[in-house]
Design a protein around this motif. Sequence first.
Motif, PDB file in Angstrom:
ATOM      1  N   ARG A  97      13.829  -8.334  -3.626  1.00 36.66           N
ATOM      2  CA  ARG A  97      14.969  -7.553  -4.353  1.00 36.66           C
ATOM      3  C   ARG A  97      14.853  -6.156  -4.058  1.00 36.66           C
ATOM      4  N   ASP A  98      13.812  -5.357  -4.663  1.00 32.97           N
ATOM      5  CA  ASP A  98      13.738  -3.890  -4.590  1.00 32.97           C
ATOM      6  C   ASP A  98      13.020  -3.575  -3.056  1.00 32.97           C
ATOM      7  N   GLY A  99      11.887  -4.569  -2.806  1.00 28.47           N
ATOM      8  CA  GLY A  99      11.306  -4.165  -1.482  1.00 28.47           C
ATOM      9  C   GLY A  99      12.356  -4.541  -0.137  1.00 28.47           C
ATOM     10  N   ALA A 100      13.129  -5.373  -0.483  1.00 29.03           N
ATOM     11  CA  ALA A 100      14.136  -5.878   0.559  1.00 29.03           C
ATOM     12  C   ALA A 100      15.234  -4.460   0.752  1.00 29.03           C
ATOM     13  N   GLN A 101      15.228  -3.542  -0.250  1.00 28.65           N
ATOM     14  CA  GLN A 101      16.149  -2.606  -0.284  1.00 28.65           C
ATOM     15  C   GLN A 101      15.663  -1.474   0.498  1.00 28.65           C
ATOM     16  N   ALA A 102      14.554  -1.396   0.946  1.00 22.99           N
ATOM     17  CA  ALA A 102      13.746  -0.445   1.793  1.00 22.99           C
ATOM     18  C   ALA A 102      14.671  -0.038   2.873  1.00 22.99           C
ATOM     19  N   PRO A 103      14.917   1.419   3.048  1.00 22.61           N
ATOM     20  CA  PRO A 103      15.646   1.335   4.487  1.00 22.61           C
ATOM     21  C   PRO A 103      14.913   0.767   5.717  1.00 22.61           C
ATOM     22  N   GLY A 104      16.004   0.174   6.578  1.00 24.81           N
ATOM     23  CA  GLY A 104      15.215  -0.283   7.730  1.00 24.81           C
ATOM     24  C   GLY A 104      14.953  -1.931   7.715  1.00 24.81           C
ATOM     25  N   VAL A 105      14.692  -2.294   6.326  1.00 29.81           N
ATOM     26  CA  VAL A 105      14.111  -3.692   6.042  1.00 29.81           C
ATOM     27  C   VAL A 105      15.085  -4.719   5.849  1.00 29.81           C
TER      28      VAL A 105
ATOM     29  N   ALA B 134       4.065  -7.431   5.759  1.00 25.92           N
ATOM     30  CA  ALA B 134       4.010  -6.189   6.707  1.00 25.92           C
ATOM     31  C   ALA B 134       4.701  -6.634   7.855  1.00 25.92           C
ATOM     32  N   GLN B 135       4.178  -7.739   8.221  1.00 28.16           N
ATOM     33  CA  GLN B 135       5.085  -8.376   9.428  1.00 28.16           C
ATOM     34  C   GLN B 135       6.472  -8.532   9.444  1.00 28.16           C
ATOM     35  N   ALA B 136       6.827  -9.278   8.406  1.00 29.12           N
ATOM     36  CA  ALA B 136       8.282  -9.303   8.214  1.00 29.12           C
ATOM     37  C   ALA B 136       9.083  -8.254   8.008  1.00 29.12           C
ATOM     38  N   SER B 137       8.560  -7.303   7.350  1.00 24.75           N
ATOM     39  CA  SER B 137       9.165  -6.025   7.082  1.00 24.75           C
ATOM     40  C   SER B 137       9.190  -4.996   8.293  1.00 24.75           C
ATOM     41  N   GLY B 138       8.262  -5.368   9.407  1.00 26.21           N
ATOM     42  CA  GLY B 138       8.252  -4.117  10.146  1.00 26.21           C
ATOM     43  C   GLY B 138       7.526  -2.700   9.647  1.00 26.21           C
ATOM     44  N   ARG B 139       6.816  -2.860   8.461  1.00 25.66           N
ATOM     45  CA  ARG B 139       6.161  -1.637   8.021  1.00 25.66           C
ATOM     46  C   ARG B 139       4.598  -2.261   8.152  1.00 25.66           C
ATOM     47  N   PRO B 140       3.682  -1.570   8.948  1.00 25.82           N
ATOM     48  CA  PRO B 140       2.494  -1.802   9.264  1.00 25.82           C
ATOM     49  C   PRO B 140       1.655  -1.282   7.960  1.00 25.82           C
ATOM     50  N   ILE B 141       0.402  -2.052   7.865  1.00 26.62           N
ATOM     51  CA  ILE B 141      -0.452  -1.597   6.853  1.00 26.62           C
ATOM     52  C   ILE B 141      -1.075  -0.550   7.270  1.00 26.62           C
ATOM     53  N   THR B 142      -1.163   0.555   6.697  1.00 23.11           N
ATOM     54  CA  THR B 142      -1.921   1.872   7.211  1.00 23.11           C
ATOM     55  C   THR B 142      -3.494   1.429   6.963  1.00 23.11           C
TER      56      THR B 142
END
Length: 356
Positions: free
Chosen positions: A18-26, A268-276
């Motif tokens: 819900r809230d995570g999916a609202q991140a811009p571009g996700v 990380a893979q599904a969101s396109g947001r790599p783990i730093t």
Amino acid sequence: MPSTVKPRSVRIIDTTLRDGAQAPGVTFDRPAKLAIAHALARSGVDELEVGTPAMGPLEEEDIRHIVNQGFACRISVWCRARLYDLNAAERCGARHVHISLPVSDSHLSALGKDRAWVLDQLKTLLPAALARFEGVSVGAQDATRGDPAWLCEFARAAASAGVHRLRIADTVGIGRPGSIARLTGQIRAAAPNLPLEFHGHNDLGMATANALSAAEAGAGALSVTVNGLGERAGNAALEQVAMVLHQHPELSCGIAGEALLPLSRRVAQASGRPITPGQPVVGDMAFSHESGVHCHALLKNPHTYEPFAPQLIGRRRRFVLGSHSGRAGIHHLLGQVGIQASPLQVKALHDLLKIA
């Protein structure tokens, strides 16, 4: 002597979907949502907040698919204080709803509402919600910018209306551990029988610390997302909160540590947001060591420079060769690959690394 008091278990409410999916571009498609939901359920999360039904038919259908998986954990959905949203939630088959209400003057002003309107919603909307759903929680949106006395009045009204839990939302992440503890304590005193949840954003990098502070002050539930995914700078990170609670002398949670790394990588893979690399708990560098002082001590006692054993989350300690390496670390790494080096050879390699 060790304490014989059993740690208090804190409920973990994950809102990645819900809230995570609202991140811009996700954007999560349905297979990704289902895969993440299954992974979260296996990890031991107590509740999944899986979406906002009022977003439309596609969101409703996605939520219905998750609800129909038959997870052992609770499934909830997020609603505005509108009958339309409750109708959408009911169409999804949701049995637990969260209803968000603005409580700060800035949010109320932006919506053209006032405090009397908020109290009226509690009186008029909640009876309908309680009649139609097994569980109803209410959110104090932007609580950390609200007047504490008014928040206590709101909490008392929510408790009188029969809600099952109140969410204290640090909507723009301005809370500090001390202020969150005070606010949680004030609301607990105003409505002592009303279970509390804390939902923290990470705009100033304080979300995990604030979540812990709320739990220590008596909040029974914490709202988190995998990798801290969320709007702007994100939310309190599930993996960080879980491991803090695992190390806590008075608090605990039901999250399985070994589930965290694969869960983090999946999101990380599904969101396109790599783990730093330096991300706490799940980053590649979290258990990597180069400093000669650190490596030498770790070889003698693994607890010297690590907060918990990496095996708890399915990781291994890693020594890295570099300009800060010491001779003990170099000797150990060479031995791991079957090279038996003499002290002079180790010294020579050590000297080369210093000038590399």
